[in-house]
Design an enzyme around this catalytic site. Structure first.
Site, PDB file in Angstrom:
ATOM      1  N   ARG A 232       0.839  -1.195   0.000  1.00 52.98           N
ATOM      2  CA  ARG A 232       0.000   0.000   0.000  1.00 52.98           C
ATOM      3  C   ARG A 232       0.878   1.251   0.000  1.00 52.98           C
ATOM      4  O   ARG A 232       1.886   1.309   0.720  1.00 52.98           O
ATOM      5  CB  ARG A 232      -0.909   0.032   1.237  1.00 52.98           C
ATOM      6  CG  ARG A 232      -2.133  -0.875   1.111  1.00 52.98           C
ATOM      7  CD  ARG A 232      -3.079  -0.411   0.001  1.00 52.98           C
ATOM      8  NE  ARG A 232      -4.212  -1.289  -0.226  1.00 52.98           N
ATOM      9  CZ  ARG A 232      -4.255  -2.271  -1.120  1.00 52.98           C
ATOM     10  NH1 ARG A 232      -3.218  -2.546  -1.881  1.00 52.98           N
ATOM     11  NH2 ARG A 232      -5.364  -2.984  -1.285  1.00 52.98           N
ATOM     12  N   GLU A 261      -4.474   6.796  -6.306  1.00 55.08           N
ATOM     13  CA  GLU A 261      -4.412   6.051  -7.573  1.00 55.08           C
ATOM     14  C   GLU A 261      -5.517   6.501  -8.508  1.00 55.08           C
ATOM     15  O   GLU A 261      -6.675   6.581  -8.063  1.00 55.08           O
ATOM     16  CB  GLU A 261      -4.525   4.550  -7.290  1.00 55.08           C
ATOM     17  CG  GLU A 261      -3.323   4.043  -6.498  1.00 55.08           C
ATOM     18  CD  GLU A 261      -3.311   2.533  -6.259  1.00 55.08           C
ATOM     19  OE1 GLU A 261      -4.258   1.851  -6.691  1.00 55.08           O
ATOM     20  OE2 GLU A 261      -2.350   2.051  -5.662  1.00 55.08           O
ATOM     21  N   HIS A 281      -0.289  -0.584  -9.973  1.00 61.73           N
ATOM     22  CA  HIS A 281      -1.022  -1.491  -9.072  1.00 61.73           C
ATOM     23  C   HIS A 281      -1.398  -2.793  -9.799  1.00 61.73           C
ATOM     24  O   HIS A 281      -2.586  -3.125  -9.955  1.00 61.73           O
ATOM     25  CB  HIS A 281      -2.267  -0.812  -8.503  1.00 61.73           C
ATOM     26  CG  HIS A 281      -2.702  -1.404  -7.198  1.00 61.73           C
ATOM     27  ND1 HIS A 281      -3.216  -0.664  -6.182  1.00 61.73           N
ATOM     28  CD2 HIS A 281      -2.683  -2.682  -6.729  1.00 61.73           C
ATOM     29  CE1 HIS A 281      -3.516  -1.445  -5.153  1.00 61.73           C
ATOM     30  NE2 HIS A 281      -3.182  -2.686  -5.476  1.00 61.73           N
TER      31      HIS A 281
END
Ligand code: NAI
Ligand code: AKG
Length: 532
Positions: A232, A261, A281
């Protein structure tokens, strides 16, 4: 009962297949605006998300029939679990469906940053050729420090061991057995920072893990360490990363997850730094992982909606026990007793003691939730369930004392609620016979035996001839039929408690003449109908 589900993020189509096989109506709708989501969410019993949709308290406020939020993945930072719990909405994730993919991606990032693979690829593709600049380092015989030796951390350890790395980890919650089985040495955080040539994080983002590495503790790092974050954004302090490299503490950083994001302008410095490699990601982005998490979340949500199992639930510890056959009768007993207790309690009663004796005391936690559900369903206009009962109790500042009292002499199990100061009835105890014969067995030391169901009239009276005849004839005059009754007294001529179950709900007018009978005191009418 038919249910409907809304899939909000890019979840594999296997989810639809599973829901449809289970007879659940499913709609897919990505990229809804905030306003559209507020409108749409009203219609659904469940929603499925990955990380793009934020399930905020405001969204949950609009979710009138929502019962479950399913995250096709691990991290639930985009779901406000506290707000969901307060609304009685179950939140579930799929804890292991993407473990292998994320571990593989992490290993890829370790090799990529060690060998400058992304930067050199970029160079060659743009017509360049620089073999000196992209000189790398072997991982063999280097120390890999893992922060968070959970599922992904453990899989990374196994894989990088095969590359000849020495693996050490920091995880205050990991067992020594687990570390031993992985051949990993557990160290304190500062020790780990001092020896790791590569440092990879695999924890959730919490107050404790936020900024685990930053300029503040740069001196503790082994000089020239490579940092990897496929967990994270924010576990390494993002804004410090370029400086950590430029000032020589860190050789390079590999990032897959960001605090925002897609990354916002505040993160551009990271994206542009030549020694920081970035993926968008992608840890869980493999066909295999996406199929697994989609299928798992659809099965889990279907089971939860059909009350079959609550696997993967993050806020439903109590609700997950409702399918346990051993606990079910106690749950029902506890809820009914809670309902009786609040109807006997004086106005504004806010302090209760729950005492569990016998076998049921093993389940005291969930039974307290169930008693609270029984109590609060009389107070709260929203639906109270085992997920949100404690939330409502806390919100009302209720003081709850819970004790376990070992074996009982007379019954296998006994739950007692003490109502405390100012109550006309102070203690009420109940038990369950067989599978579903719930009975009040004691009130304030008086032995009583009355089924915990339907409509009950309870009163204190002087133990003298004609009392019961007076009450029963007053009832008969009003067409109130007595189903059963129980008298409790400590001795001849002493005070007594009478509990009568009647065949229909009573109103104030019907109760008035009974209250007026000489010698009848502290009359209470208890209704266990309407699911309360
Ligand atoms: N990049 C991606 O696409 C993906 C990222 N993730 C993220 O990876 C992380 C790890 O996931 P899993 O391994 O599945 O979780 P896990 O729950 O199996 O492991 C987390 C570990 O962190 C440890 N931990 C918690 N607090 C800690 C602290 N203060 N210091 C050190 N260790 C601590 C726990 O004891 C546990 O062993 C999560 O943040 C998850 O959201 C998960 C899947 C995909
Ligand atoms: O859905 C995704 O790809 C994100 C995966 C992830 O970060 C997680 O499961 O925690």
């Amino acid at each position: 009962m038919s249910f409907s589900i809304l899939i909000l993020d890019n979840v594999d189509p296997l989810a639809e297949k599973v829901f449809e096989e289970r007879g659940i109506k499913v709609t897919r709708n990505h990229n809804l605006s905030g306003e559209e989501l507020h409108r749409e969410i009203k219609k659904y019993d469940g929603i499925v998300v990955r990380s793009s949709t934020t399930v905020s308290p405001e969204i949950l406020q609009s979710a009138e029939k929502l019962k479950v939020v399913g995250r096709a993945g691990v991290g639930v930072d985009n779901i406000d679990i506290e707000a969901a719990t307060a609304r009685g909405v179950l939140v579930m994730n799929t804890p292991d469906g993407n473990t292998v993919s994320t571990a593989e991606h992490t290993c890829g990032m370790i090799l990529a940053i060690a060998r400058n693979i992304p930067q050199s690829v970029q160079k060659v593709k743009s017509g360049g050729w620089d073999r000196k600049k992209y000189m790398g380092t072997e991982v063999h015989n280097k120390t890999l420090g893992i922060i968070g030796l959970g599922k992904i951390g453990g899989e990374v350890a196994k894989r990088m061991k095969k590359f000849g790395m020495n693996i050490k980890a920091y995880d205050p919650f990991a067992s020594v057995e687990k570390a031993d089985s992985l051949n990993v040495e557990l160290l304190e955080l500062d020790e780990l920072l001092g020896v790791a040539d590569f440092l990879t994080v695999h924890t959730p983002l919490t107050e404790k893990t936020k900024g685990l590495v930053s300029m503040d503790n740069a001196d503790k790092l082994k000089k020239g360490v490579f940092l990897i974050n496929c967990a994270r954004g924010g576990i390494y302090k993002e804004e410090d990363l370029p400086r950590l490299i430029d000032e020589g503490y860190v050789a390079g950083v590999a990032v897959d997850a960001y605090s925002t994001e897609p990354p916002n302008a505040g993160l551009y410095e990271i994206l542009e730094h030549p020694n920081i490699i970035c993926t968008p990601h992608l840890g869980a982005s493999t066909e295999e992982a996406q199929e697994k998490v989609a299928e798992q979340i659809a099965y889990q949500m279907s089971d939860a909606l059909e009350q079959k199992s609550f696997k993967g639930s993050l806020n439903g510890k109590s609700i997950s026990l409702t399918t346990n056959k051993e606990v079910q009768p106690y749950l029902e007993l506890a809820q009914r007793l809670g309902s009786v207790a609040i109807q006997l309690a004086p106005e504004h009663a806010n302090e209760f003691s729950f005492e569990y004796s016998g076998a049921c005391s093993r389940f005291s936690d969930v039974l307290t939730d169930s008693i609270l559900k029984g109590i609060l369903s009389h107070h709260v206009s929203e639906a109270v369930n085992l997920i949100n009962a404690r939330h409502y109790a806390d919100e009302r500042g209720m003081k709850i004392k819970e004790t376990k009292a070992g074996e009982t002499k007379t019954f296998n199990d006994l739950i007692t609620i003490r109502l405390g100061e100012g109550a006309e009835y102070q203690n009420i105890s109940a038990t369950v016979f067989g599978e579903n014969d719930y009975r009040i067995v004691e009130i304030d030391g008086y032995g009583i035996e009355l089924r915990l169901e339907g409509d009950i009239v309870m009163y204190q009276n002087v133990d003298k001839p004609g009392m019961l005849a007076g009450v029963s004839s007053t009832m008969a005059e009003q067409g109130i039929n007595i189903g059963s009754l129980s008298l409790g007294r400590t001795g001849k001529g002493s005070n007594a408690i009478t509990a009568i179950s009647v065949d229909k709900p009573l109103d104030e007018e019907e109760l008035e003449p009974i209250i007026g009978i000489d010698g009848v005191n502290a009359l209470k009418y208890i209704s266990l109908t309407n699911g309360k």
